[in-house]
Design a protein around this motif. Structure first.
Motif, PDB file in Angstrom:
ATOM      1  N   ASN A   1       0.687  47.897 -36.812  1.00  0.00           N
ATOM      2  CA  ASN A   1      -0.252  48.842 -36.777  1.00  0.00           C
ATOM      3  C   ASN A   1      -1.007  48.681 -38.054  1.00  0.00           C
ATOM      4  O   ASN A   1      -2.566  48.793 -38.046  1.00  0.00           O
ATOM      5  CB  ASN A   1       0.061  50.430 -36.807  1.00  0.00           C
TER       6      ASN A   1
ATOM      7  N   ASN B   1      -2.210  51.822 -27.270  1.00  0.00           N
ATOM      8  CA  ASN B   1      -3.270  52.446 -27.920  1.00  0.00           C
ATOM      9  C   ASN B   1      -4.156  51.515 -28.983  1.00  0.00           C
ATOM     10  O   ASN B   1      -4.457  51.856 -29.853  1.00  0.00           O
ATOM     11  CB  ASN B   1      -2.969  53.682 -28.749  1.00  0.00           C
ATOM     12  N   ARG B   2      -4.085  50.056 -28.645  1.00  0.00           N
ATOM     13  CA  ARG B   2      -4.631  49.227 -29.471  1.00  0.00           C
ATOM     14  C   ARG B   2      -6.074  49.377 -30.196  1.00  0.00           C
ATOM     15  O   ARG B   2      -6.215  49.414 -31.206  1.00  0.00           O
ATOM     16  CB  ARG B   2      -4.392  47.960 -28.779  1.00  0.00           C
ATOM     17  N   GLU B   3      -6.734  49.501 -29.182  1.00  0.00           N
ATOM     18  CA  GLU B   3      -8.259  49.823 -29.708  1.00  0.00           C
ATOM     19  C   GLU B   3      -8.259  51.115 -30.383  1.00  0.00           C
ATOM     20  O   GLU B   3      -9.276  51.016 -31.408  1.00  0.00           O
ATOM     21  CB  GLU B   3      -9.009  50.089 -28.276  1.00  0.00           C
ATOM     22  N   ALA B   4      -7.635  52.228 -30.217  1.00  0.00           N
ATOM     23  CA  ALA B   4      -7.659  53.365 -31.197  1.00  0.00           C
ATOM     24  C   ALA B   4      -7.234  53.093 -32.498  1.00  0.00           C
ATOM     25  O   ALA B   4      -7.707  53.707 -33.194  1.00  0.00           O
ATOM     26  CB  ALA B   4      -7.230  54.556 -30.474  1.00  0.00           C
TER      27      ALA B   4
ATOM     28  N   LEU C   1      -3.415  45.938 -37.058  1.00  0.00           N
ATOM     29  CA  LEU C   1      -4.933  46.160 -36.663  1.00  0.00           C
ATOM     30  C   LEU C   1      -5.733  46.980 -36.997  1.00  0.00           C
ATOM     31  O   LEU C   1      -7.096  46.974 -36.978  1.00  0.00           O
ATOM     32  CB  LEU C   1      -4.083  46.920 -35.103  1.00  0.00           C
TER      33      LEU C   1
ATOM     34  N   GLY D   1      -8.047  44.858 -39.328  1.00  0.00           N
ATOM     35  CA  GLY D   1      -8.442  43.513 -38.687  1.00  0.00           C
ATOM     36  C   GLY D   1      -7.882  42.310 -38.854  1.00  0.00           C
ATOM     37  O   GLY D   1      -8.533  41.039 -38.670  1.00  0.00           O
TER      38      GLY D   1
ATOM     39  N   GLU E   1       1.050  40.192 -24.763  1.00  0.00           N
ATOM     40  CA  GLU E   1       1.581  41.083 -25.559  1.00  0.00           C
ATOM     41  C   GLU E   1       2.512  40.239 -26.510  1.00  0.00           C
ATOM     42  O   GLU E   1       3.632  39.685 -26.066  1.00  0.00           O
ATOM     43  CB  GLU E   1       2.549  42.226 -24.998  1.00  0.00           C
TER      44      GLU E   1
ATOM     45  N   PRO F   1       0.895  50.083 -30.198  1.00  0.00           N
ATOM     46  CA  PRO F   1       0.103  48.872 -29.965  1.00  0.00           C
ATOM     47  C   PRO F   1      -0.118  48.581 -28.492  1.00  0.00           C
ATOM     48  O   PRO F   1      -1.498  48.433 -28.056  1.00  0.00           O
ATOM     49  CB  PRO F   1       0.286  47.660 -30.824  1.00  0.00           C
TER      50      PRO F   1
ATOM     51  N   CYS G   1      -7.197  50.679 -33.952  1.00  0.00           N
ATOM     52  CA  CYS G   1      -8.057  49.697 -35.043  1.00  0.00           C
ATOM     53  C   CYS G   1      -8.980  50.483 -35.709  1.00  0.00           C
ATOM     54  O   CYS G   1      -9.487  50.005 -36.810  1.00  0.00           O
ATOM     55  CB  CYS G   1      -8.777  48.561 -33.955  1.00  0.00           C
ATOM     56  N   GLY G   2      -9.325  51.700 -35.053  1.00  0.00           N
ATOM     57  CA  GLY G   2     -10.554  52.400 -35.814  1.00  0.00           C
ATOM     58  C   GLY G   2      -9.712  53.369 -36.620  1.00  0.00           C
ATOM     59  O   GLY G   2     -10.627  54.436 -36.831  1.00  0.00           O
TER      60      GLY G   2
ATOM     61  N   GLU H   1      -2.549  40.209 -35.424  1.00  0.00           N
ATOM     62  CA  GLU H   1      -1.554  41.347 -35.311  1.00  0.00           C
ATOM     63  C   GLU H   1      -0.184  40.986 -35.838  1.00  0.00           C
ATOM     64  O   GLU H   1       0.610  41.830 -35.868  1.00  0.00           O
ATOM     65  CB  GLU H   1      -1.644  41.562 -33.740  1.00  0.00           C
TER      66      GLU H   1
END
Length: 342
Positions: A322, A134-137, A325, A328, A266, A131, A139-140, A331
């Motif tokens: 993960n 790659n947190r944004e990736a 994330l 939604g 973090e 995370p 999430c999706g 975290e």
């Protein structure tokens, strides 16, 4: 409330998932698989879970995994790659705690793990589940490759130095120690108390499976290949990883500020005050990586000390992070646990 399935619930990472998810405010474990233990209550095998779950082990065929929102694979390497496609096609999100989707180069993965990859087309889709990178990736994502324990401690330790262009990238050294639970719950002579107790040894010096994963992660951050020597050791403790990391400074920076700035937001990385020496017992049972940075004698060598619980931040805790994330949730949902001491 999302429905959770766990494939391979009898191992250490499986029961750690059960422990963490038992009090999760948004997730309910509905299925836990084990062919050998099918029909047994989970809390009969793990009495620590009495009063927290009434789930019964079932075979994968009878578990109704396709009806879950997310399925964790807490299985040996080579299992998830054969079963993930059907779950993804059914709309289930998958988090693999093994190594099946961690390495982007399939041929390299096959060379290190000694088997043919069953789902190479999924490797490119899988998101590497660190995370802090790659947190944004994540999430999706619908398929997450949960990082290994050594790779988590090592990458979090080197990351700020690489991103600040402070070190030479051709001569990194990771000298790491792990407790015996890192070898899993299977019966093995080398993990017996009489074999591992009162002893200390290096292993995998010629090449360890986590080496390409660490090298890949650091190279992606650096934008170029890195040179890394990685030496793991087995220590006579149950939980914990201690990574002592060495690099050569190429420019003068405030090392403490580099680390504190990078991890200021973090939740699960704790940068200790200057001069500190983190202990593995300070993270036992918690989803934390504790880090200290040193510059011995003011020279051009930087030493980073990075500690995690290999079963939590190094496995199940990071997997829950993960999951949070991906769906939604906050975290830290289900992960606000204070480490155990003593």
């Amino acid at each position: 409330m999302i429905k959770v399935g766990i494939v391979g619930g009898t191992g250490y990472t499986g029961v750690e998932l059960l422990r963490l998810l038992a009090l999760h405010p948004h997730a309910k474990v509905c299925a836990v698989t084990s062919r050998k233990e099918a029909g047994m209550r989970v809390d009969a095998m793990y009495p620590s879970l009495r009063g927290y779950t009434d789930v019964v082990f079932s075979t994968p065929e009878d578990a109704g995994l396709g009806e879950c929102d997310v399925v964790f694979f807490a299985t040996p390497n080579g299992i998830a790659m054969g079963e993930a496609r059907a779950l993804l096609d059914a709309g289930v999100r998958v988090i693999d705690l093994a190594a099946d989707f961690r390495i982007g180069n399939v041929a390299e993965w096959e060379a290190w793990y000694g088997m043919r990859h069953a789902s190479p087309e999924l490797v490119a889709e899988a998101v590497y589940g660190l995370p802090e990178v790659n947190r944004e990736a994540i999430c999706g994502a619908r398929l997450v490759a949960n990082p290994g324990c050594y790779p988590t401690a090592v990458q979090l330790g080197f990351l700020p130095l690489i991103q600040s262009d402070a070190i030479a990238l051709d001569s990194l050294i990771a000298d790491c120690k792990s407790g015996v639970s890192g070898a899993g719950r299977k019966a093995e002579v080398s993990s017996l108390l009489a074999e591992a107790g009162d002893s200390f040894k290096a292993y995998g010096v010629a090449g360890h499976r986590h080496l390409p994963e660490i090298r890949q992660g650091l190279s992606r951050v650096a934008g170029e290949p890195v040179g890394l020597t990685f030496v793991p050791h087995l220590t006579p403790m149950i939980r914990g990883i201690h990574a002592t990391l060495y690099a050569r400074l190429v420019r003068d920076v405030d090392l403490q500020d580099v680390f504190e700035s990078r991890y200021a937001n973090e939740r699960f990385v704790d940068v200790l005050p200057a001069g500190s020496h983190p202990e593995t017992r300070s993270v036992r049972g918690g989803n934390l990586c504790r880090i200290a940075v040193h510059r011995p004698q003011g020279g051009d060598t930087v030493v980073v000390l990075s500690v995690i619980d290999n079963l939590v931040k190094g496995a199940a805790g990071q997997a829950v992070q993960n999951m949070n994330l991906m769906f939604g949730f906050a975290e830290d949902a289900g992960l606000g646990i204070v480490p155990l001491q003593p």
